[in-house]
Write a protein that holds these residues in place. Structure first.
Motif, PDB file in Angstrom:
ATOM      1  N   ILE A 135       0.837  -1.205   0.000  1.00 59.02           N
ATOM      2  CA  ILE A 135       0.000   0.000   0.000  1.00 59.02           C
ATOM      3  C   ILE A 135       0.869   1.251   0.000  1.00 59.02           C
ATOM      4  O   ILE A 135       0.458   2.281  -0.532  1.00 59.02           O
ATOM      5  CB  ILE A 135      -1.043   0.021   1.145  1.00 59.02           C
ATOM      6  CG1 ILE A 135      -0.395   0.054   2.505  1.00 59.02           C
ATOM      7  CG2 ILE A 135      -2.014  -1.111   1.011  1.00 59.02           C
ATOM      8  CD1 ILE A 135      -0.880   1.202   3.337  1.00 59.02           C
ATOM      9  N   ASP A 136       2.075   1.150   0.562  1.00 64.28           N
ATOM     10  CA  ASP A 136       2.974   2.300   0.481  1.00 64.28           C
ATOM     11  C   ASP A 136       3.416   2.557  -0.959  1.00 64.28           C
ATOM     12  O   ASP A 136       3.561   3.707  -1.366  1.00 64.28           O
ATOM     13  CB  ASP A 136       4.180   2.112   1.403  1.00 64.28           C
ATOM     14  CG  ASP A 136       3.862   2.450   2.852  1.00 64.28           C
ATOM     15  OD1 ASP A 136       2.814   3.076   3.111  1.00 64.28           O
ATOM     16  OD2 ASP A 136       4.669   2.093   3.738  1.00 64.28           O
ATOM     17  N   VAL A 137       3.618   1.501  -1.730  1.00 61.03           N
ATOM     18  CA  VAL A 137       3.909   1.678  -3.168  1.00 61.03           C
ATOM     19  C   VAL A 137       2.745   2.417  -3.820  1.00 61.03           C
ATOM     20  O   VAL A 137       2.936   3.407  -4.533  1.00 61.03           O
ATOM     21  CB  VAL A 137       4.136   0.313  -3.867  1.00 61.03           C
ATOM     22  CG1 VAL A 137       4.092   0.460  -5.387  1.00 61.03           C
ATOM     23  CG2 VAL A 137       5.442  -0.309  -3.424  1.00 61.03           C
ATOM     24  N   PHE A 138       1.542   1.948  -3.568  1.00 59.14           N
ATOM     25  CA  PHE A 138       0.332   2.541  -4.132  1.00 59.14           C
ATOM     26  C   PHE A 138       0.251   4.036  -3.790  1.00 59.14           C
ATOM     27  O   PHE A 138       0.030   4.878  -4.662  1.00 59.14           O
ATOM     28  CB  PHE A 138      -0.885   1.778  -3.587  1.00 59.14           C
ATOM     29  CG  PHE A 138      -2.211   2.273  -4.063  1.00 59.14           C
ATOM     30  CD1 PHE A 138      -2.677   1.961  -5.328  1.00 59.14           C
ATOM     31  CD2 PHE A 138      -3.001   3.063  -3.249  1.00 59.14           C
ATOM     32  CE1 PHE A 138      -3.913   2.412  -5.768  1.00 59.14           C
ATOM     33  CE2 PHE A 138      -4.232   3.525  -3.676  1.00 59.14           C
ATOM     34  CZ  PHE A 138      -4.687   3.199  -4.943  1.00 59.14           C
ATOM     35  N   PHE A 139       0.449   4.372  -2.513  1.00 63.72           N
ATOM     36  CA  PHE A 139       0.318   5.764  -2.093  1.00 63.72           C
ATOM     37  C   PHE A 139       1.458   6.644  -2.589  1.00 63.72           C
ATOM     38  O   PHE A 139       1.241   7.821  -2.900  1.00 63.72           O
ATOM     39  CB  PHE A 139       0.161   5.868  -0.576  1.00 63.72           C
ATOM     40  CG  PHE A 139      -1.235   5.602  -0.139  1.00 63.72           C
ATOM     41  CD1 PHE A 139      -2.200   6.594  -0.194  1.00 63.72           C
ATOM     42  CD2 PHE A 139      -1.614   4.339   0.277  1.00 63.72           C
ATOM     43  CE1 PHE A 139      -3.506   6.345   0.164  1.00 63.72           C
ATOM     44  CE2 PHE A 139      -2.924   4.073   0.646  1.00 63.72           C
ATOM     45  CZ  PHE A 139      -3.870   5.079   0.591  1.00 63.72           C
ATOM     46  N   HIS A 140       2.645   6.099  -2.687  1.00 61.60           N
ATOM     47  CA  HIS A 140       3.744   6.896  -3.220  1.00 61.60           C
ATOM     48  C   HIS A 140       3.526   7.184  -4.705  1.00 61.60           C
ATOM     49  O   HIS A 140       3.873   8.265  -5.181  1.00 61.60           O
ATOM     50  CB  HIS A 140       5.077   6.199  -2.977  1.00 61.60           C
ATOM     51  CG  HIS A 140       5.630   6.434  -1.607  1.00 61.60           C
ATOM     52  ND1 HIS A 140       5.024   5.959  -0.470  1.00 61.60           N
ATOM     53  CD2 HIS A 140       6.715   7.111  -1.192  1.00 61.60           C
ATOM     54  CE1 HIS A 140       5.719   6.321   0.584  1.00 61.60           C
ATOM     55  NE2 HIS A 140       6.746   7.036   0.175  1.00 61.60           N
ATOM     56  N   LEU A 141       2.966   6.230  -5.415  1.00 60.19           N
ATOM     57  CA  LEU A 141       2.669   6.474  -6.831  1.00 60.19           C
ATOM     58  C   LEU A 141       1.624   7.573  -6.998  1.00 60.19           C
ATOM     59  O   LEU A 141       1.680   8.355  -7.944  1.00 60.19           O
ATOM     60  CB  LEU A 141       2.201   5.180  -7.516  1.00 60.19           C
ATOM     61  CG  LEU A 141       3.288   4.147  -7.769  1.00 60.19           C
ATOM     62  CD1 LEU A 141       2.672   2.846  -8.282  1.00 60.19           C
ATOM     63  CD2 LEU A 141       4.339   4.671  -8.738  1.00 60.19           C
ATOM     64  N   ILE A 142       0.681   7.649  -6.075  1.00 55.70           N
ATOM     65  CA  ILE A 142      -0.316   8.723  -6.115  1.00 55.70           C
ATOM     66  C   ILE A 142       0.320  10.045  -5.680  1.00 55.70           C
ATOM     67  O   ILE A 142      -0.004  11.109  -6.211  1.00 55.70           O
ATOM     68  CB  ILE A 142      -1.520   8.387  -5.210  1.00 55.70           C
ATOM     69  CG1 ILE A 142      -2.278   7.182  -5.761  1.00 55.70           C
ATOM     70  CG2 ILE A 142      -2.461   9.581  -5.075  1.00 55.70           C
ATOM     71  CD1 ILE A 142      -3.356   6.648  -4.841  1.00 55.70           C
ATOM     72  N   ALA A 143       1.241   9.985  -4.718  1.00 57.27           N
ATOM     73  CA  ALA A 143       1.850  11.199  -4.169  1.00 57.27           C
ATOM     74  C   ALA A 143       2.770  11.910  -5.170  1.00 57.27           C
ATOM     75  O   ALA A 143       2.855  13.139  -5.157  1.00 57.27           O
ATOM     76  CB  ALA A 143       2.619  10.875  -2.893  1.00 57.27           C
ATOM     77  N   ILE A 144       3.451  11.165  -6.004  1.00 53.87           N
ATOM     78  CA  ILE A 144       4.418  11.781  -6.928  1.00 53.87           C
ATOM     79  C   ILE A 144       3.763  12.852  -7.809  1.00 53.87           C
ATOM     80  O   ILE A 144       4.271  13.975  -7.892  1.00 53.87           O
ATOM     81  CB  ILE A 144       5.175  10.713  -7.744  1.00 53.87           C
ATOM     82  CG1 ILE A 144       6.146   9.961  -6.815  1.00 53.87           C
ATOM     83  CG2 ILE A 144       5.928  11.340  -8.910  1.00 53.87           C
ATOM     84  CD1 ILE A 144       6.841   8.779  -7.458  1.00 53.87           C
ATOM     85  N   PRO A 145       2.640  12.589  -8.478  1.00 53.85           N
ATOM     86  CA  PRO A 145       2.029  13.669  -9.278  1.00 53.85           C
ATOM     87  C   PRO A 145       1.588  14.862  -8.421  1.00 53.85           C
ATOM     88  O   PRO A 145       1.671  16.008  -8.867  1.00 53.85           O
ATOM     89  CB  PRO A 145       0.818  13.001  -9.936  1.00 53.85           C
ATOM     90  CG  PRO A 145       1.021  11.549  -9.816  1.00 53.85           C
ATOM     91  CD  PRO A 145       1.934  11.310  -8.674  1.00 53.85           C
ATOM     92  N   ILE A 146       1.124  14.596  -7.201  1.00 50.46           N
ATOM     93  CA  ILE A 146       0.718  15.691  -6.309  1.00 50.46           C
ATOM     94  C   ILE A 146       1.934  16.548  -5.958  1.00 50.46           C
ATOM     95  O   ILE A 146       1.854  17.781  -5.968  1.00 50.46           O
ATOM     96  CB  ILE A 146       0.038  15.143  -5.035  1.00 50.46           C
ATOM     97  CG1 ILE A 146      -1.284  14.474  -5.402  1.00 50.46           C
ATOM     98  CG2 ILE A 146      -0.187  16.252  -4.012  1.00 50.46           C
ATOM     99  CD1 ILE A 146      -1.926  13.702  -4.262  1.00 50.46           C
ATOM    100  N   LEU A 147       3.058  15.906  -5.683  1.00 54.13           N
ATOM    101  CA  LEU A 147       4.277  16.650  -5.354  1.00 54.13           C
ATOM    102  C   LEU A 147       4.788  17.449  -6.555  1.00 54.13           C
ATOM    103  O   LEU A 147       5.239  18.590  -6.413  1.00 54.13           O
ATOM    104  CB  LEU A 147       5.357  15.697  -4.849  1.00 54.13           C
ATOM    105  CG  LEU A 147       5.042  15.014  -3.524  1.00 54.13           C
ATOM    106  CD1 LEU A 147       6.069  13.934  -3.231  1.00 54.13           C
ATOM    107  CD2 LEU A 147       4.972  16.030  -2.393  1.00 54.13           C
TER     108      LEU A 147
END
Length: 182
Positions: free
Chosen positions: A95-107
């Motif tokens: 789930i951390d992989v999943f959330f980091h993938l979502i976080a990158i575009p936000i960052l």
């Protein structure tokens, strides 16, 4: 191969929707290693986006993963649920992989807004929502791993968060923003 990746991604997505738990993942060291390696690669990219030296980013990622593994192993060992360690760690890393993938575009969007001098608060709201969702899923995973109530899982998740922040801030201090220090 693609079908296997789809099944894996779909399983993690169902965990993120609180439909499945860590017990629905295979108990496999190889799978845990694969998911952890993926997480470490993605997790190292985020600090680099903010121009943190690559060696420091790698070291922070190793420390963060070490903390997660140590806390999870210790918790499950002390509570008698040691046999659930592989699946629990796999779920957390996945789930951390999943959330980091979502976080990158936000960052990246945040960096774009800052460079354009725009501050509408959108990325901060998205980040808060993302972190809240992530903490909820951690609580869900730990609840299943410990066969307990959601509230207990959430309390343990909060302790994980505090311990991780304290250790990371001790080892890798982050300077306060100028607004706070003035």
């Amino acid at each position: 191969m693609l079908q296997t990746l789809y099944v894996i991604a779909h399983t993690f997505f169902k965990i993120c929707r609180l439909e499945l738990g860590p017990q629905d993942l295979p108990s496999s060291r190889a799978f845990l290693l694969l998911v952890t390696a993926t997480y470490m690669c993605i997790s190292t990219i985020i600090p680099i986006i903010f121009e943190i030296p690559i060696l420091k980013a790698i070291l922070q990622t190793f420390v963060e993963v070490g903390i997660t593994f140590f806390l999870t192993f210790s918790l499950l060992y002390m509570t008698g649920f040691y046999a659930r360690t592989l699946q629990t760690l796999t779920a957390i890393m996945g789930i951390d992989v999943f959330f980091h993938l979502i976080a990158i575009p936000i960052l990246i969007l945040e960096l774009y807004f800052k460079s354009a001098g725009i501050d509408i608060g959108l990325t901060q709201i998205l980040a808060i929502l993302l972190v809240s969702w992530n903490l909820t899923i951690y609580a869900h995973i730990l609840r299943h791993a410990l066969s307990t109530e959601f509230f207990v899982g959430f309390v343990i998740t909060f302790i994980y968060l505090l311990v991780t922040i304290i250790i990371l801030q001790t080892l890798f201090p982050t300077p306060l923003p100028e607004v706070i220090t003035q």
